[in-house]
Design a protein around this motif. Structure first.
Motif, PDB file in Angstrom:
ATOM      1  N   CYS A   4      91.455  52.706  21.461  1.00  0.00           N
ATOM      2  CA  CYS A   4      90.578  53.251  20.879  1.00  0.00           C
ATOM      3  C   CYS A   4      89.600  51.899  20.557  1.00  0.00           C
ATOM      4  O   CYS A   4      89.852  50.730  20.132  1.00  0.00           O
ATOM      5  CB  CYS A   4      91.058  53.973  19.349  1.00  0.00           C
ATOM      6  SG  CYS A   4      90.955  53.110  17.959  1.00  0.00           S
ATOM      7  N   SER A   5      88.080  52.364  20.042  1.00  0.00           N
ATOM      8  CA  SER A   5      87.044  50.908  19.991  1.00  0.00           C
ATOM      9  C   SER A   5      87.529  50.484  18.500  1.00  0.00           C
ATOM     10  O   SER A   5      87.582  48.894  18.868  1.00  0.00           O
ATOM     11  CB  SER A   5      85.492  51.604  20.173  1.00  0.00           C
ATOM     12  OG  SER A   5      85.886  52.842  19.085  1.00  0.00           O
ATOM     13  N   THR A   7      89.655  51.175  14.977  1.00  0.00           N
ATOM     14  CA  THR A   7      91.202  51.573  13.776  1.00  0.00           C
ATOM     15  C   THR A   7      89.955  52.917  12.814  1.00  0.00           C
ATOM     16  O   THR A   7      90.133  53.235  12.784  1.00  0.00           O
ATOM     17  CB  THR A   7      92.285  51.243  13.794  1.00  0.00           C
ATOM     18  OG1 THR A   7      92.024  50.556  13.032  1.00  0.00           O
ATOM     19  CG2 THR A   7      93.345  51.146  15.530  1.00  0.00           C
ATOM     20  N   TRP A  10      87.458  54.600  13.588  1.00  0.00           N
ATOM     21  CA  TRP A  10      88.143  56.292  13.944  1.00  0.00           C
ATOM     22  C   TRP A  10      88.421  57.047  12.202  1.00  0.00           C
ATOM     23  O   TRP A  10      88.344  57.797  12.397  1.00  0.00           O
ATOM     24  CB  TRP A  10      89.115  55.798  14.943  1.00  0.00           C
ATOM     25  CG  TRP A  10      90.011  57.701  15.531  1.00  0.00           C
ATOM     26  CD1 TRP A  10      89.159  57.524  16.771  1.00  0.00           C
ATOM     27  CD2 TRP A  10      90.435  58.314  15.083  1.00  0.00           C
ATOM     28  NE1 TRP A  10      90.061  58.650  17.259  1.00  0.00           N
ATOM     29  CE2 TRP A  10      90.761  59.282  16.257  1.00  0.00           C
ATOM     30  CE3 TRP A  10      91.692  58.269  14.133  1.00  0.00           C
ATOM     31  CZ2 TRP A  10      91.410  60.271  15.847  1.00  0.00           C
ATOM     32  CZ3 TRP A  10      92.024  59.880  13.507  1.00  0.00           C
ATOM     33  CH2 TRP A  10      92.420  60.766  14.731  1.00  0.00           C
ATOM     34  N   THR A  25      96.667  51.912  17.110  1.00  0.00           N
ATOM     35  CA  THR A  25      96.819  51.889  18.261  1.00  0.00           C
ATOM     36  C   THR A  25      97.232  50.035  19.468  1.00  0.00           C
ATOM     37  O   THR A  25      97.142  49.051  18.649  1.00  0.00           O
ATOM     38  CB  THR A  25      94.701  51.202  19.299  1.00  0.00           C
ATOM     39  OG1 THR A  25      94.999  51.305  20.270  1.00  0.00           O
ATOM     40  CG2 THR A  25      93.926  50.444  18.274  1.00  0.00           C
ATOM     41  N   GLN A  28      92.708  47.991  20.525  1.00  0.00           N
ATOM     42  CA  GLN A  28      90.860  48.030  19.933  1.00  0.00           C
ATOM     43  C   GLN A  28      90.273  47.022  20.849  1.00  0.00           C
ATOM     44  O   GLN A  28      89.926  46.259  21.010  1.00  0.00           O
ATOM     45  CB  GLN A  28      91.889  47.230  18.890  1.00  0.00           C
ATOM     46  CG  GLN A  28      90.702  47.619  17.869  1.00  0.00           C
ATOM     47  CD  GLN A  28      90.485  47.542  16.426  1.00  0.00           C
ATOM     48  OE1 GLN A  28      90.952  47.976  15.974  1.00  0.00           O
ATOM     49  NE2 GLN A  28      90.822  46.331  16.039  1.00  0.00           N
TER      50      GLN A  28
END
Length: 247
Positions: A4-5, A7, A10, A25, A28
């Motif tokens: 994911c970009s 955490t 998100w 994740t 990142q």
């Protein structure tokens, strides 16, 4: 999730998350550090964000230091050979051998009558920064667990211990404030007694770090006064000297 970009991003956007839940994740791609800087997370960096929903806004100052204690206790639980070797560098770094082992980013958002805090942790578990092609200054200032210990904990074991201690320090801050952790913070204060330069709001202040106060502020001895800093970035430090200020 595998990738994911960020955490923290998100977790801040996910209303379905509750107190104590974790976003984790293995990759990142656009991590964020303090003061808008980029957080580099090559393979081997444990990146996770922990949701804390029971804090009042008045309890937020100094929370990154409390989270730093949680990181230290989690690592020492799993790697007893590192006991008493980890330090807190105000305001959000965990060091070993004067190199950065972990960084912390705390972000808050109002949730009605309370504040949601997301504590993002990047912990260098088994990252090879040389192979990652990063700037030599970043490589030289960072260290991974595999470089300082004969064993490296599994990711899930680290996550469990991090969550355990974050919930503990969160409960303490909720009940009694950061002041209840002041003795532990001072015991781990890497900057104490060191000449330092702090970057703050476009200017730089140079003096001697003389401790952390009961609000989590850095105490900086200037020529004519002791200044208490709520935020700022440490851009330089040197070896400890004899302090002229007592607690």
């Amino acid at each position: 999730m595998e990738s994911c970009s960020s955490t923290n991003t998100w977790a801040m956007q996910a209303d379905s998350l509750h107190h104590g839940e974790v976003v984790f994740t293995r990759q990142q791609t656009a991590g964020r550090g303090q003061h808008g800087r980029t957080w580099y997370a090559p393979p081997g960096v444990l990146t996770a964000s922990f949701v804390l929903d029971r804090l009042h806004s008045s309890q937020l100052p100094g929370l990154s230091l409390a989270a730093g204690l949680a990181v230290i206790y989690a690592v020492e639980d799993l790697l007893p050979d590192l006991s008493s070797k980890l330090w807190l560098k105000w305001s959000n770094d965990v060091l070993i051998e004067e190199r950065k082992l972990a960084g912390i980013l705390c972000e808050a958002a109002s949730r009605g009558s309370h504040t949601r805090v997301v504590v993002g942790i990047g912990l260098n578990r088994c990252a090879d920064f040389t192979q990652a092609g990063l700037d030599p200054d970043l490589v030289n200032s960072a260290v991974s667990l595999y470089q300082v210990s004969e064993s490296v904990p599994e990711e899930l074991a680290l996550l469990e211990r991090l969550r355990h201690y974050l919930l503990q320090v969160s409960d303490i801050c909720q009940r009694d404030g950061i002041a209840a952790l002041i003795s532990q913070l001072r015991d781990r204060d890497f900057l104490y007694g060191r000449p330092v330069t702090i970057e703050l709001a476009g200017e730089q202040l140079s003096g001697q770090a003389v401790g952390i106060d009961t609000s989590g502020r850095l105490l900086l001895q200037l020529q004519a006064e002791v200044k208490a800093l709520v935020s700022g970035r440490v851009v330089w430090w040197k070896d400890k000297t004899v302090s002229s200020v007592t607690d």
